[in-house]
Design an enzyme around this catalytic site. Structure first.
Site, short mmCIF file in Angstrom:
data_model
loop_
_atom_site.label_atom_id
_atom_site.label_comp_id
_atom_site.label_asym_id
_atom_site.label_seq_id
_atom_site.Cartn_x
_atom_site.Cartn_y
_atom_site.Cartn_z
N GLY A 9 0.85 -1.19 0.00
CA GLY A 9 0.00 0.00 0.00
C GLY A 9 0.89 1.23 0.00
O GLY A 9 1.86 1.30 0.77
N GLY A 11 -0.43 4.78 -0.39
CA GLY A 11 -1.26 5.98 -0.48
C GLY A 11 -0.64 7.12 0.32
O GLY A 11 0.58 7.18 0.49
N GLY A 12 -1.50 7.98 0.84
CA GLY A 12 -1.00 9.16 1.56
C GLY A 12 -0.15 8.84 2.77
O GLY A 12 0.89 9.46 2.99
N GLY A 14 1.55 5.95 3.43
CA GLY A 14 2.79 5.33 3.00
C GLY A 14 3.78 6.34 2.43
O GLY A 14 4.97 6.32 2.76
N LYS A 130 -7.15 -1.01 11.28
CA LYS A 130 -7.84 -1.47 12.49
C LYS A 130 -8.32 -2.91 12.36
O LYS A 130 -8.36 -3.65 13.33
CB LYS A 130 -9.02 -0.55 12.79
CG LYS A 130 -8.65 0.85 13.21
CD LYS A 130 -9.87 1.67 13.57
CE LYS A 130 -10.66 2.12 12.35
NZ LYS A 130 -9.93 3.12 11.54
N GLU A 154 0.34 0.66 16.70
CA GLU A 154 0.06 1.83 17.54
C GLU A 154 -0.94 2.77 16.91
O GLU A 154 -1.81 3.32 17.57
CB GLU A 154 1.36 2.58 17.83
CG GLU A 154 1.19 3.81 18.71
CD GLU A 154 0.65 3.50 20.10
OE1 GLU A 154 -0.52 3.81 20.38
OE2 GLU A 154 1.41 2.92 20.90
N LYS A 229 -12.09 0.51 17.52
CA LYS A 229 -11.02 0.96 18.42
C LYS A 229 -11.25 0.44 19.84
O LYS A 229 -10.30 0.08 20.54
CB LYS A 229 -10.94 2.49 18.40
CG LYS A 229 -10.47 3.04 17.05
CD LYS A 229 -10.55 4.55 16.98
CE LYS A 229 -10.05 5.06 15.64
NZ LYS A 229 -10.17 6.53 15.51
#
Length: 350
Positions: A9, A11-12, A14, A130, A154, A229
């Site tokens: 992946g 995207g933004g 990474g 998640k 994290e 979460k």
């Protein structure tokens, strides 16, 4: 000794992490002896490249910026193009996989399969997804332990704010009896705007225009994001497996301006709270709007900020607050995980 990294992946988040590698290269090496070398990038939309000795990440980022594709990276001897994500995980010489794909949070895929494949091939993983933690924590933790590899996640709860590592390290020795928190910046922003007199719809549209809310905001406003979460917190910090679908969940879409005003008149505020409670060995969790008194620290959390309170038997209530989203913040959470990987795992093998 360098640590070989493969991005699954790109995207933004990474790309932000790749930028941090470039920007912090000298500092990471000097402070921590951590020298990340990116050997592979594999993205469903942007293509895939691999070189066993490392890629020039400035050129990779330039290629994405100019063409939207990593495969326009300059050809060189030994460069491999076109591997799938699973081929990259299996066949690259990466030590650690940065798993930041677009994943269906309801199924945890493809991230769960990426983690399983990495662990079975003796490769560590850091992720901000998640799904794998909320849906398959016990299975994946056991698999990582069995293969003596590191699994860092994290960024799954509060992005770069250490909601998971801080209580495990800094609050060691305490029993945490309850965790409650504001874990979604979009809904907290909407509630804060409604306190100023905005309608729910106007506040939502404002959140979307500012980039806080997605075009389809369902996961945020109906509490689904927070439910996952809460499952992660229960699994990791309370050491109790709770399925996300078993957590009571109600969002904020039914709250009216009149309810918000009535609360303010009573010196209270509405907040969407995750609450995980341990009592007599039993753990219960819920996600729902709750009234909090104005003197409650969580009442003071406004806008897109997140906050979490740990009720400790020795230290009392401890509150942690910070950004719960953002490209740089999320990339930072991955970097912190990787530094811990280097400290805890890589150094034992030297």
């Amino acid at each position: 000794m360098s640590t070989k990294v493969a991005f699954i992946g790109f995207g933004g988040v990474g790309q932000s992490l790749a930028g941090l590698f470039l920007k912090q290269k000298e500092s990471l090496n000097k402070k921590y002896g951590f020298d990340p070398v990116v050997v592979a990038v594999s993205d469903l939309m942007k293509g895939s490249i691999y070189h066993s000795e490392g890629l020039d990440m400035e050129k990779v980022l330039d290629s994405v910026k100019e063409t939207g594709n990593v495969e326009n990276y300059p050809n060189q001897q030994g460069l491999v193009k076109g591997w799938s994500s699973l081929e990259t995980i299996k066949h690259s010489n990466a030590d650690i996989i940065v798993e930041v794909t677009f994943t269906d949070v309801n199924t945890g895929q493809p991230a769960i399969d990426h983690c399983k494949t990495a662990f079975n091939h003796k490769k560590s993983v850091v992720t901000t997804n998640k799904g794998p933690v909320a849906l398959a924590y016990n299975e994946l933790s056991a698999l990582a332990e069995e293969n003596d590899v590191f699994w860092g996640f994290e960024g799954t709860v509060m992005s770069g704010t250490p909601a998971l590592r801080m209580p495990v390290t800094t609050l060691a020795g305490n029993e945490i009896t309850e965790i409650k928190g504001i874990l979604n910046g979009t809904t907290n922003y909407i509630l804060t705007e409604m306190e100023k007199g905005e309608t729910f719809q106007d506040a939502l549209e404002k959140a979307q225009s500012l980039g806080y809310a997605e075009a389809d905001p369902t996961s945020d406003i109906e509490g689904h994001d927070v439910r996952y979460k809460a499952a992660i917190l229960a699994n990791y910090l309370m050491d109790t497996p709770i399925a996300a679908e078993d957590i009571y969940c109600k969002g904020i879409s039914d709250l009216t301006v009149d309810q918000i005003k009535e609360a303010l008149n009573n010196n209270q505020k509405w907040r969407l709270l995750a609450r995980i409670t341990k009592e007599d060995g039993t753990v219960k969790a819920s996600v729902k709007p709750e009234l909090v008194d104005n003197d409650d620290p969580l009442a003071g959390i406004s806008g897109p900020t997140n906050a979490i309170v740990y009720e400790c038997d020795l230290a009392g209530p401890i509150m942690l607050t910070g950004a719960g989203a953002g490209l740089t913040e999320t990339a930072y959470s991955l970097l912190i995980d990787m530094i811990h990987y280097h400290r805890q795992h890589a150094l034992t093998k030297i």
